[in-house]
Design a protein around this motif. Structure first.
Motif, short mmCIF file in Angstrom:
data_model
loop_
_atom_site.label_atom_id
_atom_site.label_comp_id
_atom_site.label_asym_id
_atom_site.label_seq_id
_atom_site.Cartn_x
_atom_site.Cartn_y
_atom_site.Cartn_z
N GLY A 100 0.79 -1.14 -0.07
CA GLY A 100 0.11 0.03 0.02
C GLY A 100 0.96 1.45 -0.09
O GLY A 100 2.20 1.20 0.08
N LYS A 101 0.24 2.55 0.05
CA LYS A 101 0.75 3.62 0.33
C LYS A 101 0.81 4.04 1.68
O LYS A 101 -0.26 4.37 2.07
CB LYS A 101 0.40 4.58 -0.67
N PHE A 102 1.58 4.16 2.20
CA PHE A 102 1.49 4.26 3.97
C PHE A 102 1.91 5.64 4.14
O PHE A 102 3.15 6.10 3.58
CB PHE A 102 2.51 3.07 4.43
N LYS A 103 1.33 6.11 5.14
CA LYS A 103 1.67 7.60 5.68
C LYS A 103 2.01 7.60 7.01
O LYS A 103 1.38 6.69 7.80
CB LYS A 103 0.73 8.54 5.32
N ALA A 157 6.20 0.37 1.96
CA ALA A 157 6.63 0.96 3.06
C ALA A 157 7.91 1.68 3.03
O ALA A 157 8.73 1.08 2.30
CB ALA A 157 6.59 0.03 4.09
N PHE A 158 8.10 2.98 3.39
CA PHE A 158 9.35 3.76 3.35
C PHE A 158 9.04 4.85 4.35
O PHE A 158 8.49 5.76 4.07
CB PHE A 158 9.89 4.16 2.19
N VAL A 285 3.52 -1.02 8.42
CA VAL A 285 2.14 -0.75 8.26
C VAL A 285 2.09 0.45 9.41
O VAL A 285 2.35 0.06 10.55
CB VAL A 285 1.28 -2.06 8.60
N PRO A 286 1.31 1.27 9.12
CA PRO A 286 1.37 2.60 10.28
C PRO A 286 0.49 1.92 11.36
O PRO A 286 -0.46 1.32 11.27
CB PRO A 286 0.46 3.61 9.76
N THR A 287 1.19 2.26 12.74
CA THR A 287 0.47 1.69 13.95
C THR A 287 -0.99 2.46 13.94
O THR A 287 -1.18 3.49 13.58
CB THR A 287 1.23 1.87 15.08
#
Lengths: 448, 471
Positions: A100-103, A157-158, A285-287
């Motif tokens: 995914g596109k994680f923020k 993820a980055f 993955v954003p918590t």
């Protein structure tokens, strides 16, 4: 921080170029100082400096992981790992990594902690505080932690994260068998009151003076956050989907079922300000805040992407470290910061409302006969205060809580308004934010 | 190869400080492999290499320990600077002292008949699958199955300012099993570990396919036929596994001198033993407990400890008397004795502290059937599940995993979840017989802050306790 991000991305690219399908890299740079003290003086000051990259690769369903610690050889080691993965036997239960596109929302750190040059000062303050409260033999640890972390994955993820915290643990003896224990965990140095923690431990030790042999039987127990932190460690590990899969959990087949009293709402929340705050799990993955028990009813297991697939649900962003540890399998979903939602009682009210009970400062050595059923015992340590008809009437020693963990949570009938973050050694771990809790009618045993 | 030049250059810098009582530099390298399966499927495959160094500086008013996962002369210089600063900032009121020990220049290693590094991941996986198949073939319903195999070699170089130079190579291999057996709506759990120093030949010798098959059959039998013990005072025969956990928990730990002196007071706790209790009675004449790191092939084996002191057997309890504490150089100095080589560190990132090696009850002169034959009404507790002990090591509890009733000298069916909750002197005081054969089992001992898991064995012969309360 950019250097760590580049390091994570570089290793990712090397592994991808070698033929890995799924890759997660986590670059870690940590610096920890610890002051150990006992008998009212400092025994040793330790420091640990580590920079390394945890690397997970999958070629199809063939999985491998490594901890790249010889960073001068990182490229060749990463290539070697992928080559090994190509030859490894496939894992039918591997379900991939998050895509995914994680923020991310990285936390802010207190630079005063990073720049702390003389941690001994806080220890000496704590010792003084405990002595002023009446203790004569004081020991503990003071940690100063600074960690920087970057993650990159083939799933998108980055990002990077940084943490800084201090934690102080003080055990204060007033007599050889009368002690108190207090801890402080702080992400801001100004929240650390070392002398106050020493005083608190010392005062608890004074209350524990002249303990008598405890009795067996059913009693109400009032658990301080430190005690509850140890119970929380066992409880939250059993919420991991992997624990459920191997039969090491009393929460198997309990989703939607009552597992605790109405008072209990149990959450894992790594997003709040705490010493274990983190922006992403070990898959990137954003918590998020995960409600695990709501008003006594079990809601969800902790998942990574792979376990979520097997359980036909979504990840809870709880993937644990990519490299197995003494207490966890590789990438085992784990809690990062358990929180027990406070109630509306004051401590005085809980004690006044208790007819026959025990007040516990701390515990250790919680062990199970059978994780799937929850039979366990734990040994309270430090102050154990006897309560009769709503009043503390003395202290006791040499007892054990021998009961069932599910029963303990179902017996919770009072929670304090106030809660605090606790972390201590390998017992109250990971850091958790907890109120004081009372459980009714618990079984107390002793040596014959 | 660990770079001796880095070690010597770093030590030179450390020893230059005029007020240094002792400087140590330790370089270590570890290659490790781990594979696990759950429910017959690959769960994890890990392969890692790690190397690093530490510097420990002992000044009269403090100790500093600094470590890093980088090995170089410049990193060594940085660690010296950091450790000296730390040691100085301790400002101890009572001066630090270490026992005077002979400088040692030696190399030692444990040889492998079948080197661990030569066993392929495929072969290891086949081995674990073989265990899984053996368990499944029993027909018992084993709903939780997790098997893990790991091994590593640790190369170490310790140099100190007193002239010691010790090089070592220590391979270790471990298999762990987790089984949850269900029958008739109930479950029983077993968590076990087998471990040794040496190569893959150890794994072959354990013959775990048969052992684990027997284990799950036993768990099913416990559920199907086991009966609760009626609480009361009875005789108890403890198998080697139970004798071993008692030796470890209620003798080994309370006899650690650092704990007796209070250094672990806020973590693993203190001890009911005080420095003046040498020679005091703790049990019957059968209460002899030995800690011996020199047992060849044992998981807790080492030839020299991580302060450079030669390992030797320590008689902790001897014929019912408190006999000898476990010491490192600091605790030995505080008690005016020599170190007996009990200073161990998990890896280069951790300071060495007082630890056990292999702790076991000494053998006696009885045959095993003689022990049981004279029990009129009692229980044989072969193995345990839940256990714990308080932080002064005085009140302990063991709950059986496998146990049998004993009636008129004969085994009389499975006893389920038999509970022994007893004080340390009561346990060691109740022994009136021990069998001839000592069996060791392996375990990871936890102590230190941060926690250092330490390779240990524990065990004993079969021992008989007269008239203890069982629940």
């Amino acid at each position: 921080m950019n250097e760590l991000k580049e390091l994570a991305r570089h290793v990712l690219e090397v592994a991808r170029a070698e033929g890995a399908d799924d890759v997660v890299t986590e670059a870690i740079n940590s610096s920890i100082a610890q002051v150990r003290f006992s008998n009212n003086q400092i025994d040793c000051i330790n420091s640990w400096n580590e920079k390394h990259v945890a690397l997970f690769v999958a070629v199809g369903r063939r999985i491998m992981s490594t901890d790249l610690r010889a960073l001068d050889s990182k490229d060749s080691l990463a290539r070697e790992l992928v080559a090994l993965a190509k030859k490894a036997p496939p894992s039918k239960i591997y379900g991939g990594i998050a895509k995914g596109k994680f923020k991310y929302r990285p936390g802010k750190i207190d630079k005063r902690i990073v720049g702390l040059s003389d941690p001994s000062k806080y220890v000496l303050d704590a010792i003084e505080g405990a002595e002023s409260a009446g203790a004569n033999n004081i020991g503990g640890t003071f940690y100063v932690r600074h960690g920087r972390n970057a993650i990159a994955s083939s799933g998108g993820a980055f990002g990077s994260d940084e943490s800084a915290s201090v934690d102080l643990s003080v055990r204060a003896f007033v007599q050889p068998e009368a002690s108190g224990h207090a801890v402080c965990c702080a992400a801001k140095l100004s929240d650390l009151d070392a002398r106050g923690i020493g005083e608190k431990a010392g005062e608890m030790g004074v209350r524990a003076k002249n303990p008598v042999q405890g009795e067996e039987g059913k009693m109400d127990i009032i658990m301080e956050p430190l005690f509850l932190g140890s119970v929380t460690q066992s409880t939250s590990h059993m919420m991991s989907a992997m624990s459920v899969e191997i039969g090491a959990s009393m929460y198997a087949k309990k989703i939607g079922k009552r597992v605790a009293s109405n008072e209990v709402t149990f959450v894992d929340d790594p997003t709040i300000t705490s010493t274990s705050r983190r922006s992403y799990d070990h898959e990137g993955v954003p918590t998020r805040r995960n409600v695990l028990i709501k008003d006594g009813v079990f809601k969800t297991y902790l998942h990574n992407t792979s376990t979520a697939k097997r359980f036909k649900t979504k990840t809870t962003a709880s993937a644990g470290p990519l490299i197995p540890t003494a207490n966890a399998m590789a990438a085992q979903p784990l809690p990062f910061h358990p929180v027990l939602t406070p109630g509306d009682w004051k401590l005085d009210e809980i004690i006044a409302d208790t007819k026959r009970g025990l007040y516990f400062n701390n515990t250790w050595y919680t062990r199970f006969q059978n994780y799937s059923t929850g039979e366990f015992s734990t040994i309270p340590r430090d102050a154990i205060l006897r309560i009769e008809n709503g009043e503390v009437v003395g202290s006791v020693k040499n007892i054990r809580v021998s009961d069932n963990l599910m029963n303990l949570w179902k017996s919770v009938d009072a929670l304090s308004k106030a809660a605090e973050e606790v972390y201590w050694w390998d017992e109250a771990s990971p850091p958790s934010t907890l109120p004081i809790a009372r459980a009714t009618g618990m079984n107390i045993t002793r040596s014959s | 190869m660990l770079d001796e030049d880095v070690a010597e250059a770093t030590l030179d810098l450390a020893a230059l400080k005029a007020d240094t009582l002792l400087a140590e530099v330790r370089l270590e390298e570890r290659n490790s492999r781990q594979i696990s399966i759950r429910s017959g499927q690959v769960s994890n495959v890990t392969k890692s290499s790690d190397s690093g160094m530490n510097v420990r500086i002992v000044l009269s008013n403090g100790i500093g320990f600094s470590s890093s996962n980088r090995i170089s002369k410049s990193e060594g210089a940085r660690l010296v600077q950091e450790a000296v600063r730390q040691a100085k900032s301790a400002k101890r009121r009572s001066p630090v002292s270490f026992s005077s020990e002979r400088a040692i220049d030696t190399s030692w290693e444990v040889r492998q008949k079948r080197p661990l590094v030569e066993v392929s991941t495929d072969d290891k996986l086949e081995y674990l699958r073989g265990l899984d198949n053996a368990v499944m073939k029993t027909g018992a319903k084993v709903q939780g199955r997790y098997y893990e195999q790991r091994d590593y070699e640790t190369a170490s170089l310790l140099v100190n300012s007193e002239g010691s130079r010790i090089r070592s190579l220590l391979p270790r291999v471990v298999v762990e099993s987790y089984n949850l057996v269900s029958s008739k709506g109930e479950t029983e759990q077993s968590i076990r570990e087998w471990a040794a120093t040496g190569g893959w030949e150890n794994v072959e010798a354990w013959a775990l396919e048969g052992v684990l098959a027997d284990e799950v059959r036993m768990l099913k039998r416990q559920i199907d036929k086991g009966k609760k013990v009626k609480p009361g005072v009875k005789d108890l025969v403890c198998g080697p596994e139970v004798a071993g956990i008692a030796a470890h928990e209620s003798c080994g730990h309370p006899m650690e001198a650092d704990r007796i002196l209070g250094r672990e007071m806020s973590q693993a706790g203190k001890s009911f033993v005080s420095p003046d209790m040498i020679g005091k009675k703790i049990g019957s004449r059968y209460a002899t407990v030995i800690d011996d790191p020199t047992v060849q092939g044992s998981y807790g084996y080492y030839a020299y400890d991580q302060e450079g002191v030669k390992a030797r057997p320590r008689y902790l309890y001897k014929e019912g008397l408190i006999n000898e504490f476990l010491h490192n150089r600091e605790s030995a100095s505080r008690m005016n004795v020599q170190s007996n080589g009990a200073s161990r560190s998990e890896f280069y990132l951790r300071e060495p502290i007082v630890r056990m090696g292999n702790t076991f009850v000494a053998p006696g002169d009885f045959e095993e059937d003689e022990l049981i034959g004279s029990v009129k009404d009692g229980v044989l507790m072969h193995s345990f599940t839940e256990w714990n002990i308080d932080d002064k090591r005085f009140n302990q509890k063991y709950v059986s995993r496998e146990a049998y009733f004993v009636k008129d000298g004969e085994l009389a069916g499975p006893a389920r979840k038999c509970i022994l909750e007893i004080t340390t002197p009561a346990f060691w005081g109740a022994i009136d017989a021990a069998s001839k054969k000592v069996v060791l089992t392996s375990g990871e001992c936890g102590k230190g802050d941060p926690m250092q898991g330490m390779a240990t064995d524990m065990g004993g012969p079969m021992i008989r306790l007269r008239s203890v309360m069982l629940k």
